[in-house]
Enzyme design. Structure first.
Site, PDB file in Angstrom:
ATOM      1  N   ASP A 144     -13.763   7.288  -2.371  1.00  0.00           N
ATOM      2  CA  ASP A 144     -13.162   6.888  -3.376  1.00  0.00           C
ATOM      3  C   ASP A 144     -13.733   7.808  -4.831  1.00  0.00           C
ATOM      4  O   ASP A 144     -13.139   8.064  -5.982  1.00  0.00           O
ATOM      5  CB  ASP A 144     -13.139   5.437  -3.820  1.00  0.00           C
ATOM      6  CG  ASP A 144     -12.707   4.480  -2.851  1.00  0.00           C
ATOM      7  OD1 ASP A 144     -11.206   4.825  -2.702  1.00  0.00           O
ATOM      8  OD2 ASP A 144     -13.165   3.455  -2.425  1.00  0.00           O
ATOM      9  N   ASN A 170     -14.387   3.566   2.877  1.00  0.00           N
ATOM     10  CA  ASN A 170     -13.196   3.365   2.895  1.00  0.00           C
ATOM     11  C   ASN A 170     -12.196   4.043   3.900  1.00  0.00           C
ATOM     12  O   ASN A 170     -11.263   4.458   3.999  1.00  0.00           O
ATOM     13  CB  ASN A 170     -12.552   3.845   1.461  1.00  0.00           C
ATOM     14  CG  ASN A 170     -12.513   4.978   1.251  1.00  0.00           C
ATOM     15  OD1 ASN A 170     -13.724   5.543   2.329  1.00  0.00           O
ATOM     16  ND2 ASN A 170     -11.819   5.760   0.715  1.00  0.00           N
ATOM     17  N   LYS A 214     -13.938  -3.421   2.423  1.00  0.00           N
ATOM     18  CA  LYS A 214     -14.961  -2.205   3.088  1.00  0.00           C
ATOM     19  C   LYS A 214     -16.369  -2.493   3.167  1.00  0.00           C
ATOM     20  O   LYS A 214     -17.105  -1.430   4.214  1.00  0.00           O
ATOM     21  CB  LYS A 214     -14.934  -1.477   1.170  1.00  0.00           C
ATOM     22  CG  LYS A 214     -13.697  -1.003   1.204  1.00  0.00           C
ATOM     23  CD  LYS A 214     -13.639  -0.217  -0.507  1.00  0.00           C
ATOM     24  CE  LYS A 214     -12.092   0.756  -0.499  1.00  0.00           C
ATOM     25  NZ  LYS A 214     -12.140   1.240  -1.826  1.00  0.00           N
ATOM     26  N   SER A 261     -27.129  -8.241 -14.592  1.00  0.00           N
ATOM     27  CA  SER A 261     -27.617  -8.741 -13.198  1.00  0.00           C
ATOM     28  C   SER A 261     -28.055  -7.290 -11.846  1.00  0.00           C
ATOM     29  O   SER A 261     -28.137  -6.801 -11.762  1.00  0.00           O
ATOM     30  CB  SER A 261     -28.242  -9.584 -12.059  1.00  0.00           C
ATOM     31  OG  SER A 261     -27.184 -10.688 -12.020  1.00  0.00           O
ATOM     32  N   SER A 319       1.021  -1.425  -0.074  1.00  0.00           N
ATOM     33  CA  SER A 319      -0.138  -0.174  -0.042  1.00  0.00           C
ATOM     34  C   SER A 319       0.885   1.589   0.231  1.00  0.00           C
ATOM     35  O   SER A 319       2.044   1.148   0.606  1.00  0.00           O
ATOM     36  CB  SER A 319      -0.780   0.401   0.793  1.00  0.00           C
ATOM     37  OG  SER A 319      -1.576   1.199   1.135  1.00  0.00           O
ATOM     38  N   GLY A 333     -17.633  -2.567 -15.356  1.00  0.00           N
ATOM     39  CA  GLY A 333     -18.018  -2.912 -13.905  1.00  0.00           C
ATOM     40  C   GLY A 333     -18.985  -2.403 -13.117  1.00  0.00           C
ATOM     41  O   GLY A 333     -19.785  -1.728 -13.170  1.00  0.00           O
ATOM     42  N   ALA A 368     -16.572  -1.403  -6.615  1.00  0.00           N
ATOM     43  CA  ALA A 368     -15.262  -0.247  -6.717  1.00  0.00           C
ATOM     44  C   ALA A 368     -16.820   0.743  -8.615  1.00  0.00           C
ATOM     45  O   ALA A 368     -16.488   1.491  -7.933  1.00  0.00           O
ATOM     46  CB  ALA A 368     -14.598  -1.253  -7.941  1.00  0.00           C
TER      47      ALA A 368
HETATM   48  P1  ATR Z   1     -15.235  -4.576  -6.495  1.00  0.00           P
HETATM   49  O1  ATR Z   1     -15.573  -4.667  -5.493  1.00  0.00           O
HETATM   50  O2  ATR Z   1     -13.174  -4.659  -6.512  1.00  0.00           O
HETATM   51  O3  ATR Z   1     -15.379  -4.121  -7.550  1.00  0.00           O
HETATM   52  P2  ATR Z   1     -16.598  -7.052  -7.220  1.00  0.00           P
HETATM   53  O4  ATR Z   1     -17.231  -6.866  -6.040  1.00  0.00           O
HETATM   54  O5  ATR Z   1     -16.540  -9.471  -7.312  1.00  0.00           O
HETATM   55  O6  ATR Z   1     -14.871  -6.553  -6.720  1.00  0.00           O
HETATM   56  O7  ATR Z   1     -16.715  -6.880  -8.361  1.00  0.00           O
HETATM   57  C1  ATR Z   1     -15.882  -6.924 -10.124  1.00  0.00           C
HETATM   58  C2  ATR Z   1     -16.393  -6.694 -10.667  1.00  0.00           C
HETATM   59  O8  ATR Z   1     -14.919  -7.092 -11.583  1.00  0.00           O
HETATM   60  C3  ATR Z   1     -17.263  -7.267 -11.693  1.00  0.00           C
HETATM   61  O9  ATR Z   1     -18.059  -6.407 -12.312  1.00  0.00           O
HETATM   62  C4  ATR Z   1     -17.173  -8.183 -12.370  1.00  0.00           C
HETATM   63  O10 ATR Z   1     -18.248  -8.554 -13.524  1.00  0.00           O
HETATM   64  P3  ATR Z   1     -18.934  -9.794 -13.015  1.00  0.00           P
HETATM   65  O11 ATR Z   1     -19.825  -9.220 -12.131  1.00  0.00           O
HETATM   66  O12 ATR Z   1     -19.452 -10.345 -14.414  1.00  0.00           O
HETATM   67  O13 ATR Z   1     -18.445 -10.958 -12.356  1.00  0.00           O
HETATM   68  C5  ATR Z   1     -15.814  -7.752 -13.262  1.00  0.00           C
HETATM   69  N1  ATR Z   1     -14.785  -8.603 -13.850  1.00  0.00           N
HETATM   70  C6  ATR Z   1     -13.965  -9.323 -12.374  1.00  0.00           C
HETATM   71  N2  ATR Z   1     -13.115  -9.986 -14.028  1.00  0.00           N
HETATM   72  C7  ATR Z   1     -14.017  -9.874 -14.830  1.00  0.00           C
HETATM   73  C8  ATR Z   1     -12.202 -10.067 -16.483  1.00  0.00           C
HETATM   74  N3  ATR Z   1     -11.643 -11.216 -16.503  1.00  0.00           N
HETATM   75  N4  ATR Z   1     -13.700  -9.596 -17.380  1.00  0.00           N
HETATM   76  C9  ATR Z   1     -14.525  -8.571 -17.592  1.00  0.00           C
HETATM   77  N5  ATR Z   1     -15.409  -8.244 -16.096  1.00  0.00           N
HETATM   78  C10 ATR Z   1     -14.567  -9.013 -15.015  1.00  0.00           C
END
Ligand code: ATR
Length: 302
Positions: free
Chosen positions: A119, A104, A83, A171, A32, A143, A147
């Site tokens: 954030d 955070n 978080k 979804s 970090s 995504g 995050a």
């Molecule tokens: P964070 O809290 O870091 O956002 P998370 O809640 O696990 O972590 O969400 C990860 C995000 O990255 C999700 O939008 C996930 O898509 P899904 O909801 O379909 O799982 C996305 N993600 C992770 N790996 C991916 C990949 N290889 N290609 C596309 N999207 C990805």
């Protein structure tokens, strides 16, 4: 502090008498940059404080946070994977922390633990500092995990023209659109959800985008969430591509560079969210004396 496993507690407030003690909690945490960022803010603002690291076991955040605050800790930043635990740990949540669904930044005031999420504000300030216009912009947020959720409110508050949330599975993106529909309507922002597959179809939404933000975890494994077909719809040379991951040129950033777009990693967001946390803890009047962009420039050199 006898109940705490000292192999996972790198910062014990009782060891720093006379100093206000803060820490960042995550697992892993050794990488970090938050301690060095806060140390620079403390120097700029002439604050006597110590900022260390905590690495609770993945199922022990509440216990570690409780011990930290019981030993006199003043505030804590929280990163992956805690978080949501931090949100549950706080007694009082700010509105933006409630909307973000994650915390955070924690601090203790009059016996109560407060939780906020800086954030999204950090992302917005970094984008604006890099000259990215958000008002009336067409934004694609890739995504729909924690995050992504953390930044939607602050992005909508900038009144972009549109915000498209695209996710691998539909979804989660649909849920976020429902959650933020009221705020989007009040700002007159067209808020839509799509699947990543939709982005390959030139007819599915309005292309290209002024700003594309990668909030997926794909960059961590050197993958991009975008196929080459999607890339050619999404980016033009005037686009700006922002990856929330920092410290490397991700596959997503490389795709944007190949289309002639400007790119950024998320280091500026890290520094700006830390600045907001610092001001929450030490007083908003210190905004005049800290210089996040100078701290960012130093991090980029080192
Ligand atoms: P964070 O809290 O870091 O956002 P998370 O809640 O696990 O972590 O969400 C990860 C995000 O990255 C999700 O939008 C996930 O898509 P899904 O909801 O379909 O799982 C996305 N993600 C992770 N790996 C991916 C990949 N290889 N290609 C596309 N999207 C990805």
């Amino acid at each position: 502090m006898s109940s705490v496993n000292t192999t996972t507690l790198h910062t014990d407030p009782s060891l720093f008498s006379g100093l206000d003690v803060y820490a960042v909690a995550g697992n892993p945490i050794s990488h970090s940059k938050s301690p060095v960022i806060h140390q620079r803010f403390a120097e700029q603002a002439n604050q006597r404080m110590h900022y260390g690291r905590l690495q609770p076991e993945v199922d022990s955040f509440a216990q570690a946070a409780h011990s930290f605050f019981a030993a006199g800790g003043r505030g804590m930043n929280v990163t992956v994977p805690f978080k949501l635990d931090a949100q549950n740990f706080a007694d009082v949540l700010t509105l933006r922390a409630q909307l973000a669904g994650a915390v955070n930044t924690l601090w203790k005031t009059e016996g109560k633990i407060f939780g906020d999420n800086t954030d999204g504000a950090g992302l917005v300030r970094d984008l604006l500092a890099q000259g990215v216009a958000l008002h009336s912009a067409c934004i694609l947020l890739v995504g729909a995990g924690g995050a992504a959720r953390g930044v939607i409110g602050p992005l909508l508050e900038q009144s972009p023209k549109s915000l498209i949330i695209a996710n691998r599975s539909s979804s989660k993106a649909d849920e976020l659109v429902m959650l933020f529909a009221g705020l989007a309507a009040s700002r007159e922002v067209a808020l839509e959800s799509h699947t990543l597959a939709d982005l390959e179809d030139p007819a599915k939404t309005q292309y290209p985008f002024d700003l594309v933000i990668n909030a997926t975890a794909a960059g961590l494994t050197d993958e991009s969430p975008l196929t080459s077909n999607a890339v050619s719809n999404i980016f033009v040379p005037s686009s700006f591509a922002y990856d929330m991951v920092y410290g490397k040129t991700t596959a997503f950033m490389q795709q944007a560079l190949q289309r002639g777009a400007r790119v950024s990693d998320g280091l500026g967001m890290l520094v700006e969210q830390a600045a907001d946390a610092f001001l929450l803890w030490r007083g908003a009047q210190l905004a005049k004396v800290i210089d996040p962009r100078a701290v960012l420039a130093e991090l980029c050199i080192n």
